[in-house]
Design an enzyme around this catalytic site. Structure first.
Site, PDB file in Angstrom:
ATOM      1  N   ARG A  85     -39.928  18.414  42.783  1.00 27.51           N
ATOM      2  CA  ARG A  85     -41.369  18.587  42.556  1.00 27.51           C
ATOM      3  C   ARG A  85     -42.185  17.704  43.495  1.00 27.51           C
ATOM      4  NH1 ARG A  85     -44.502  20.672  37.689  1.00 27.51           N
ATOM      5  NH2 ARG A  85     -44.681  18.543  36.945  1.00 27.51           N
ATOM      6  N   GLU A 110     -51.165  16.878  32.606  1.00 28.33           N
ATOM      7  CA  GLU A 110     -50.704  16.019  33.698  1.00 28.33           C
ATOM      8  C   GLU A 110     -51.686  15.822  34.857  1.00 28.33           C
ATOM      9  OE1 GLU A 110     -46.985  17.870  34.722  1.00 28.33           O
ATOM     10  OE2 GLU A 110     -45.913  16.649  33.291  1.00 28.33           O
TER      11      GLU A 110
END
Ligand SMILES: Cc1cc2nc3c(=O)[nH]c(=O)nc-3n(C[C@H](O)[C@H](O)[C@H](O)COP(=O)(O)OP(=O)(O)OC[C@H]3O[C@@H](n4cnc5c(N)ncnc54)[C@H](O)[C@@H]3O)c2cc1C
Ligand code: FES
Ligand code: FES
Length: 1339
Positions: free
Chosen positions: A883, A1271
């Site tokens: 990621r 997030e």
């Protein structure tokens, strides 16, 4: 002597006469275990989080008043509450009552709770202030929370709710920023305060019988210790003679800490707080006498009251004392801790000892052997104590503090990692007595000058005890008070106090720099005072730009502002700001977490046995001593694993318990089970493990790279033609950057209860984000099928990724093995330190980059390498690296990009998932590269960013085409709404006018691909049952951990079924209801479970459709009743698979996410260049959440995540023993517990915090056109980092350091100060490293 052997006290209005109390029991333990109250929570057990806050009230005979003290229940001995009334949050009201207490009500209405674990403590801290201060101001209320931490909310909503009780709230200007646009809602702190007219807290009812309570001598004879309460000095002396080694107890704060952390055992304790001679507070003409048992709170109050009554020179003493008292511990600590306890504990970090030494305080002591009373100057006593130790028979009665004389000046300073509730990195107090002398310079009139008569320079935290710098003091005597003297004295100071890299506490350069910086501040402070008060005597001219540092920073009250689009008409319930569905029970303490579930009557308790070596072979494990402990049941180890020994997240690379080798300190070697929690803990300490240490020991990324020690495979992505890109570049720069990891610090530690049932079935209650993961991994380790295991989760007290992985699941495995083996329920609740040691943080990162660009600033090529410190096993480190690599473009079009990532394998605890899952780590580096380029080209970073933004239909480096790309528009909007350019001009002016205070501003952006790197994880189920009375039960697979998931799914169900939301209840997660749920992570839970819920409700609607058409006039209840009689199935299972997603395919440079969430932010900070302290003056955040499903809940997520990010890039620093921290054993994690590891507190939030949701941007790819929220805004904390860096840059330029400089993350006060290179840092780091010195970090 008559002594009673029982305690009388009240808890929430009910009288308790306790005859069985043990002196070791804390008040918190008693309330939770004996009174079965779940409101007071155990967050840390060391006074560092405030979750256990309760109110202790007693009648003070002397003043005939009820005295209220908010205290940490975890530090108070139950034996000390005789005659008191204890109020816990349950005592305020219950949801069963008609109405909530106004505090609880406002907390709920104003979104002041998310996971709710901190909420009872917050409510009680405020309740304490409202009961203590008749008319509390907004400032009083802000100060009341200095002992409470929240990891979810970002604090702003708590402050808003609390300040509705402030008496001065009418003074706020509520008309500012009213919206003129009817589709826009602007909600400000000011509006919220004025929405509540009442500021009164209902009157506290003190039990009348306690008004007559007589303080008596007590003797409690416990199983392993005795507790005496003496009521007179004579009794105390007699007791001490009888029990010479008895422990004196005053406020009990340090006695409890020593018990908990140093395993100190006291067979006899004598409480002294009721002895009148020890409680005197008197003022005389030349000083004040403070009784040893005076609490810090009382002492502070007294000093404040003296400020009005004393002549100005005497006031200086109180001001110097208040500089320490105001930031001493927290409200709760100040209410317990005493002056005498502080002095007699003699800790090197004592706040009071340096300032009292500077004041030349004198102690009055009694020698119990001969009852003789004597006086001794504190300066001598400290030396004596260090050399000889204090004899057990010395009782401190009081301390006399002389007031400053006319020409005497003093001040004290403290620098800690965090401003509030923190021990000092260094604390110091300086005193100087001056006399005026005339100097005949020429024939003219003599010049009057100041000469130093005497000084005291007292320092704490620089040695094992408070020290005075006698050589420097000698040097200063008889010298003129002038800049040159000060400069020379600084050299003396440095010579007198060398520290090296092995000095406990480390940071030798910083601590020495602080010492000289504070002395320089003192010089400015005194000189300024002399100029003001005695202008006729010549002193140095101070430059106006120096003045702002001479006095302490005054922080304004904080405020917030939220702007969002009003609810679209088409929506019924979704889109409205429903309050959190558990908000009321959070506030009343009735919300149950795993730790609140009572242990069944036949239940057992467990404690872990952890390795103390970082890399070693286990030679033997000896359990003999532990087995001999009463109550011992079993030691569980690898020998008890009946299924697969190997486990793990992505790959099974961990043993459930190690067989031969351990790879980090804190490896779970085994687990002791006993019939009590304390028994299990004691027995676990008796397990003897012998090790043979192995080599090479690898702790850091650099060491791993050197040894080629890696986990998982190499990962890389390539886009465009990187070589060509660099050829086209007019400039190429290279750089290196480090970023530290972060601890989750959820307020609820890991907890698990396993209950065995017939035929080897198992029920597990766990504080997990990953119920299915627990079920599967436990089944595998036990070698039983998954269907025999049911995992339940009601809610968790914060997770942030830390309760998802195998780190957490292994605890459930251990407890389950024990439960099945012993055929009894087994519970494990981790204490904070163990939790921090074994749960694994986010990875630290090292980056190497090469970037090419044109002279106008167009990016041409980026080649970047990322190394992460994954710890000893893989956990989630590889997908995290994936990621990170997928986000290392952020929002910028590099045209040609190559990125490479490697996970380093080290002998530290495995790093694990953390909010953002690699993305914050990618965004920080890319924004750092942009800043580097801007600095190189000397262009405005905002312009450089704008020029290089991706445009609609551009491709990312993993071939995803950007559509619905609003970033350029959002950027322009924020540049305007934040007044960026105008504020930058003001900042330039401020920086010109202030040399030692500097401001900086920065704007950054973020793009986050929400979700997972594996397609199979994008699936979710929900279950809807409709009962015959029309009520609805919803169950889905997502964990509620504060993010408001349950509230949003309830909204979805109400919206689709078109019914009142109060008809729907949401059930706990249970794997027997919802199988195979993905873990709640990646900000996807609302998308997934909202959609699954929608699908279930639509199925019901479909079945009800014929009836609705047949009976259009039926209300919901009639409809459901009719449906039942027509045999329509009123239960539906919804299922959802996210479309348009693909597995990440690194081999083919390909990934596809459903959508991106984007945002941008602007932050302005002010730093103190001499200490590294900083304040965030203002932050503006603009986030694109599509059409928000619940704007206020989403804004709560933004603020909370942003503050967590602020912690990540500033105060939160993990430190372990490595090459840069040689004062620690290698591989050992120093930052365990809130004492050593600091998360942001109330005092760290932006003073002005403005959040906007981007309007008119529906997201076609998620439920109700919304977007995932949890997030993204953590990444925009980078603005604070770069604003700090810009402020440092301004100071460096003043000092002729114009080159680009590296500031590694986190920007702790140490890093900030040491990057503010000047003549003072030069003295400590040396000429060679001047301007390039890097403060240590653990990476
Ligand atoms: C979360 C937290 C934050 C803290 N923050 C700070 C801080 O900011 N600054 C700071 O300086 N400290 C701080 N402390 C440390 C501690 O609270 C203080 O040192 C406090 O003043 C100790 O007082 P007490 O009454 O609780 O002492 P106790 O725990 O009761 O006693 C401490 C020691 O002194 C002895 N003693 C106490 N009174 C007498 C007496 N009259 N005669 C002889 N011996 C006596 C006891 O036997 C014991 O050895 C903190 C502690 C915690 C847990
Ligand atoms: S549990 Fe008492 S302060 Fe944390
Ligand atoms: S709401 Fe404060 S810690 Fe979760």
């Amino acid at each position: 002597m008559d002594r009673i052997d029982y305690l009388t006290f009240f808890v929430n209005g009910t009288e308790i006469i306790a005859r069985d109390c043990q002196p070791e029991w804390t008040l918190l333990w008693y309330l939770r275990n004996k009174c079965h109250l779940t409101g007071p929570k155990l967050g840390c057990g060391e006074g560092g989080c405030g979750a256990c806050t309760v109110l202790i009230s007693h009648h003070d005979e002397a003043s005939d008043k009820i005295v209220h003290r908010a205290v940490n229940g975890c530090l108070v001995s139950i034996c000390s509450v005789d005659g008191c009334h204890i109020t816990t949050v349950e005592g305020l009201s219950s949801i069963k009552d008609d109405s909530l207490h106004p505090i609880q009500q406002r907390f709920a209405e104003l979104y002041a709770s998310q996971c709710g674990f901190c909420t009872p403590g917050m409510v009680m801290a405020l309740y304490g202030t409202l009961n203590n201060i008749e008319n509390p101001t907004m400032k009083d209320i802000e100060d009341s929370f200095d002992g409470n931490l929240c990891r979810c909310t970002g604090y702003r909503p708590i402050l808003d709710a609390a300040k509705t009780f402030a008496c001065d709230k009418q003074s706020v200007d509520c008309n500012k920023n009213q919206s003129v646009d009817p589709t826009t809602i602007i909600s400000t702190t000011e509006n919220k305060l004025l929405n509540y007219s009442d500021t009164q807290c209902p009157v506290f009812l003190f039990p009348p019988s306690l008004l007559k309570h007589k303080v008596q001598s007590i003797h409690i004879s416990g199983k392993s210790s005795e507790w005496y309460r003496s009521t007179s000095l004579a009794e105390l002396i007699a007791l001490k003679r009888e029990h010479p080694t008895a422990k004196i107890v005053s406020g009990h704060t340090m006695v409890q800490m020593d018990r908990k952390f140093k395993d100190k055992k006291y067979s006899v304790l004598i409480a002294i707080s009721q002895i009148s001679e020890l409680n005197v507070i008197e003022k005389s003409e030349h000083g004040m006498t403070i009784g040893a048992c005076t609490t810090i709170a009382k002492f502070k109050e007294y000093c404040q009251s003296c400020l009005q009554a004393l002549p100005s020179h005497q006031m200086r003493t109180c001001q110097a004392l208040l500089s320490q008292l105001n930031i001493f511990g927290s409200q709760q600590i100040r209410n317990l801790a005493t002056v005498g306890g502080n002095i007699m504990h003699g800790s090197p970090i004592s706040s009071l000892n340096p300032v009292l030494q500077a004041c030349d305080a004198k102690l009055k002591l009694i020698n119990c052997n001969n009852s003789e009373e004597y006086e001794i100057p504190l300066r001598e006593f400290c030396l004596l104590k260090k050399k000889l130790g204090v004899e057990h028979n010395q009782i401190l009665v009081s301390v006399y503090i002389p007031f400053a004389e006319k020409n005497e000046y003093l001040q004290s300073y403290k620098q800690s990692k965090r401003r509030k509730l923190d021990i000092p990195i260094i604390t110091c107090a300086f005193q100087v007595k001056l006399e005026q002398v005339s100097i005949q310079v020429n024939e003219c009139a003599p010049d009057l000058k100041w000469k130093i008569q005497s000084t005291c320079l007292a320092l704490g935290s620089m040695a094992p005890y408070t020290i005075t710098m006698s050589k420097t003091q000698d040097y200063l005597r008889d010298r003129p008070w002038c800049r040159q003297t000060m400069k020379d004295a600084l050299k003396c100071l440095l010579n007198e106090l060398p520290l090296d890299e092995f000095s406990p506490g480390g940071q030798p350069e910083y601590r020495r720099t602080l010492m000289t910086s504070f002395f320089f501040k003192f010089y400015l402070f005194v000189t300024e005072q002399l100029r003001e008060t005695r202008p006729e005597i010549s002193t140095d001219e101070l430059s106006p730009s120096e003045l702002s540092i001479a006095t302490p920073y005054i922080r304004n009250l904080s405020r917030g502002e939220q702007e969002f689009q009003s609810k679209p008409n088409s929506n019924y319930i979704v889109g409205s700001s429903h309050t959190h569905n558990s908000a009321s029970v959070h506030g009343t303490g009735e919300a149950k977490y795993t730790c609140d579930i009572p242990t069944p009557s036949d239940g057992l308790y467990s404690a872990l046995v952890l390795s103390t070596e970082p890399y070693a072979k286990i030679l033997s494990i000896d359990t003999t001593q532990a087995e001999a402990m009463p109550g011992f049941k079993a030691f569980i180890s690898h020998l008890d694993v009946t299924g697969s020994l190997m486990t793990g997240d992505v790959v099974n690379d961990e043993e459930v318990f190690p067989t031969t080798t351990i790879y980090c300190i804190g490896t779970i070697i085994g687990m002791v089970v006993a019939d009590s929690e304390e028994g299990a803990q004691q027995a676990s300490k008796l397990i003897q493990v012998k090790y043979e240490c192995l080599e090479p020991l690898i702790v850091t990324i650099d060491q791993a790279v050197e040894h080629q020690s890696y986990s998982g495979r190499e990962l890389s992505l390539k886009f465009g033609d990187i070589e060509q890109g660099f050829q086209e570049s007019e400039h190429i720069i290279n750089g290196e950057f480090y970023m530290g990891g972060q601890e989750h610090f959820y307020l609820e530690t890991n907890c698990c209860l396993a209950i065995p049932h017939e035929r080897g079935e198992l029920e597990i209650y766990a504080s997990t984000q990953n119920a299915t993961g627990v079920q599967e991994k436990v089944a595998a380790a036990l070698g039983i099928p998954s269907h025999k295991i049911v995992v339940h989760v009601k809610r968790i007290g914060g997770g942030f990724g830390g309760k998802d992985s195998i780190r957490h699941i292994r605890l459930c495995i251990a407890v389950s093995i024990a439960a099945l083996k012993l055929k009894r329920p087994v519970r494990l609740t981790l204490d904070r330190n163990t939790d921090m040691l074994i749960s694994g943080p986010s990875s630290s990162f090292k980056y190497l980059y090469k970037v090419g660009f044109t002279s106008s600033g167009q990016f041409k090529a980026l080649d970047i390498t990322l190394y992460s410190n994954g710890g000893w096993s893989q956990d989630y480190s590889v997908p995290i690296m994936e990621r990170a690599l997928l986000h290392c473009d952020n929002v910028y079009s590099f045209k040609n990009l190559k990125c490479y990532g490697r996970v380093c394998k080290t002998h530290t605890q495995s790093a694990t998932a953390y909010r953002g899952f690699g993305i914050p780590q990618a965004i920080l580096i890319i924004e750092n590269i942009v800043e580097h380029v801007a600095s190189y080209l000397m262009v405005e970073p905002v312009k450089l960013r704008r020029m290089n933004l991706y445009a609609e239909n551009d491709s990312t480096h993993f071939q995803q085409i950007l559509i619905h790309w609003h970033i350029p528009k959002m950027w322009d909007e924020l540049v305007k709404s934040s007044d960026y350019y105008q504020r930058m001009e003001s900042i330039k002016k401020f920086n010109r006018e202030n040399h030692y205070r500097k401001r900086g501003i920065a704007m950054n952006l973020a793009k986050l691909a929400l979700g997972f790197t594996r397609k199979y994880m994008y699936q979710a189920s929900a279950l809807i049952h409709i009962y015959r009375d029309g009520t609805v039960l919803l169950t889905h697979g997502g964990t509620e951990m504060g993010q408001g998931l349950h509230t949003k799914t309830l909204q979805v169900a109400a919206e689709i079924l078109q019914i009142d939301i109060t008809l729907i209840r949401i059930n706990d997660i249970a794997t027997d209801k919802i199988p195979n749920a993905s873990s709640t992570a990646g900000s996807t839970s609302s998308d997934l479970y909202g959609s699954a819920t929608k699908n279930a409700c639509e199925q019901i609607n479909e079945r009800l459709k014929p009836l609705r058409e047949e009976f259009p006039a039926y209300n919901w209840f009639e409809l459901i009743s009719a449906a039942y009689y027509q045999r329509i199935n009123l239960s539906a299972q919804g299922f959802y698979q996210t479309p348009h997603v693909a597995d990440v395919d690194f081999a083919n440079n390909f990934a596809h996410y459903p959508y991106f969430t984007t945002g941008c932010a602007c932050s302005e900070v002010e730093i103190d260049t001499l200490t590294g302290d900083f304040h965030i003056l203002r932050t503006d955040l603009l986030m694109d959440f599509g059409l928000s499903m619940n704007p206020n809940i989403d804004i709560g997520q933004i603020e909370g995540a942003f503050m967590q990010g602020v912690g990540m890039v500033t105060v939160e620093e993990l430190i372990w023993g490595d090459e840069q921290h040689k004062w620690l054993p290698p591989g050992c994690l120093f930052t365990q517990g809130p004492g050593a590891y600091k998360v942001p507190s109330f005092n760290d939030i932006p003073i002005d915090f403005r959040i906007s949701l981007f309007k008119n941007a529906p997201n076609p790819f998620a439920i109700f056109s919304s977007k995932g929220v949890s997030e993204p805004s953590i990444t925009l904390s980078t603005t604070v980092f770069f604003a700090i860096k810009n402020a440092i840059g301004s100071y460096r330029r003043d000092n002729n350091l114009n080159e680009y400089f590296v500031l590694n993350s986190p920007a702790t006060c140490e890093k900030i100060r040491m990057a503010c290179a000047d003549s003072l840092t030069k003295e400590t780091v040396g000429e060679e490293q001047h301007g390039t010195f890097q403060a240590n970090g653990s990476y």
